[in-house]
Design a protein around this motif. Structure first.
Motif, mmCIF file in Angstrom:
data_model
loop_
_atom_site.group_PDB
_atom_site.id
_atom_site.type_symbol
_atom_site.label_atom_id
_atom_site.label_comp_id
_atom_site.label_asym_id
_atom_site.label_seq_id
_atom_site.Cartn_x
_atom_site.Cartn_y
_atom_site.Cartn_z
ATOM 1 N N TRP A 121 10.108 -2.135 2.408
ATOM 2 C CA TRP A 121 10.512 -1.094 1.502
ATOM 3 C C TRP A 121 12.020 -1.060 1.381
ATOM 4 C CZ3 TRP A 121 7.170 2.411 4.920
ATOM 5 C CH2 TRP A 121 5.800 2.226 4.629
ATOM 6 N N ASP A 176 9.327 1.601 -2.586
ATOM 7 C CA ASP A 176 9.383 2.455 -1.402
ATOM 8 C C ASP A 176 8.300 3.520 -1.491
ATOM 9 O OD1 ASP A 176 10.375 3.682 1.001
ATOM 10 O OD2 ASP A 176 12.378 2.976 0.476
ATOM 11 N N VAL A 177 8.266 4.386 -0.492
ATOM 12 C CA VAL A 177 7.176 5.355 -0.403
ATOM 13 C C VAL A 177 7.293 6.486 -1.414
ATOM 14 C CG1 VAL A 177 6.755 4.828 2.017
ATOM 15 C CG2 VAL A 177 8.372 6.640 1.428
ATOM 16 N N GLN A 237 5.133 3.889 -3.693
ATOM 17 C CA GLN A 237 4.882 4.964 -4.655
ATOM 18 C C GLN A 237 6.089 5.205 -5.562
ATOM 19 O OE1 GLN A 237 1.924 6.656 -5.010
ATOM 20 N NE2 GLN A 237 1.071 5.272 -3.471
ATOM 21 N N SER A 265 0.424 -6.417 9.012
ATOM 22 C CA SER A 265 0.802 -6.304 7.599
ATOM 23 C C SER A 265 0.142 -7.309 6.675
ATOM 24 C CB SER A 265 2.333 -6.421 7.459
ATOM 25 O OG SER A 265 2.961 -5.379 8.149
ATOM 26 N N GLN A 281 0.820 -1.214 0.000
ATOM 27 C CA GLN A 281 0.000 0.000 0.000
ATOM 28 C C GLN A 281 0.851 1.260 0.000
ATOM 29 O OE1 GLN A 281 -3.266 0.620 -0.260
ATOM 30 N NE2 GLN A 281 -3.745 -1.544 -0.551
ATOM 31 N N GLY A 282 2.019 1.193 0.623
ATOM 32 C CA GLY A 282 2.858 2.379 0.716
ATOM 33 C C GLY A 282 3.771 2.619 -0.467
#
Length: 220
Positions: A112, A140-141, A28, A64, A25-26
């Motif tokens: 990540w 990663d974010v 980006q 998670s 979900q994180g």
């Protein structure tokens, strides 16, 4: 050991870390579907070539969620090592699993990059392992977070690779018939090159192979 040596099924192991719903979900830094496909390339390559594989999750029951089943279904006999630590290397079961492979070349991918990949990689490097990070199977974010983590990994001595590079490095020669069809199956499902594979099989016949034509029968 030398980083100039190719990765082989005999000299390497792979660790796949935290490919879980909450972690995806994180992400980006990449299209998540690309990461989703590339970790399957790694896992299927490891399965096909018999590479020792370590799989680990973080807080799977409390936060998670489970490791992606597209990977764990390939290794039904594997214990999934669940942790509370961000750094997998702090978990004794993870350390024992990696050390138990008896390999010094360790391929890593995870979510990540800046934490769950970077932290154990730094410890592995300090312990004398060679670390190869499959950058396009990580995420990663933000692009900045992923890129700066990869910069730090390279500066520390890790080697960046890609998922397909790993697959091709294990295969080496298209004439290796024992794994050729398995490699083609991975490419057809998880890479754009799969379109070309399908076209060649359609245009030239199912016998079409990058390993060259089949040997002709000897005349009597």
């Amino acid at each position: 050991m030398s980083k100039q040596e190719m990765l082989t099924p005999q000299n390497s192991a792979i660790a796949l870390i935290d490919f879980q719903p909450a972690m995806f979900q994180g992400v980006q830094s990449h299209d998540r579907l690309v990461t989703f496909h590339n970790v399957q390339v790694l896992a299927k390559a490891a399965k096909l070539f018999g590479v020792p594989t370590v799989i680990s999750t973080v807080a799977s029951q409390s936060f998670s969620g489970p490791f992606m089943p597209e990977v764990t279904s390939l290794f039904p006999e594997h214990e999934i090592i669940d942790r509370t630590s961000i750094n997998s290397w702090l978990n004794s079961d993870f350390r024992k699993a990696v050390q138990g492979t008896a390999r010094k070349k360790i391929v890593i991918a995870g979510l990540w990059t800046e934490a769950c990949v970077l932290f154990p990689s730094l410890d592995l490097l300090r312990e004398g392992f060679e670390v190869y990070v499959a950058a396009d199977a990580c995420g990663d974010v933000s692009p900045e977070a992923h890129n700066r983590a990869m910069d730090r990994l390279v500066q520390a001595g890790a080697v960046p690779i890609t998922a397909l590079q790993y697959l091709f490095e294990l295969q080496q020669d298209w004439a290796r018939g024992a794994t050729y069809d398995g490699v083609m199956d991975i490419l057809k499902v998880h890479s754009p090159y799969g379109i070309q594979v399908r076209f060649s099989k359609w245009a030239l016949g199912e016998h079409a192979s990058e390993g060259g034509p089949p040997p002709t029968a000897k005349r009597a």
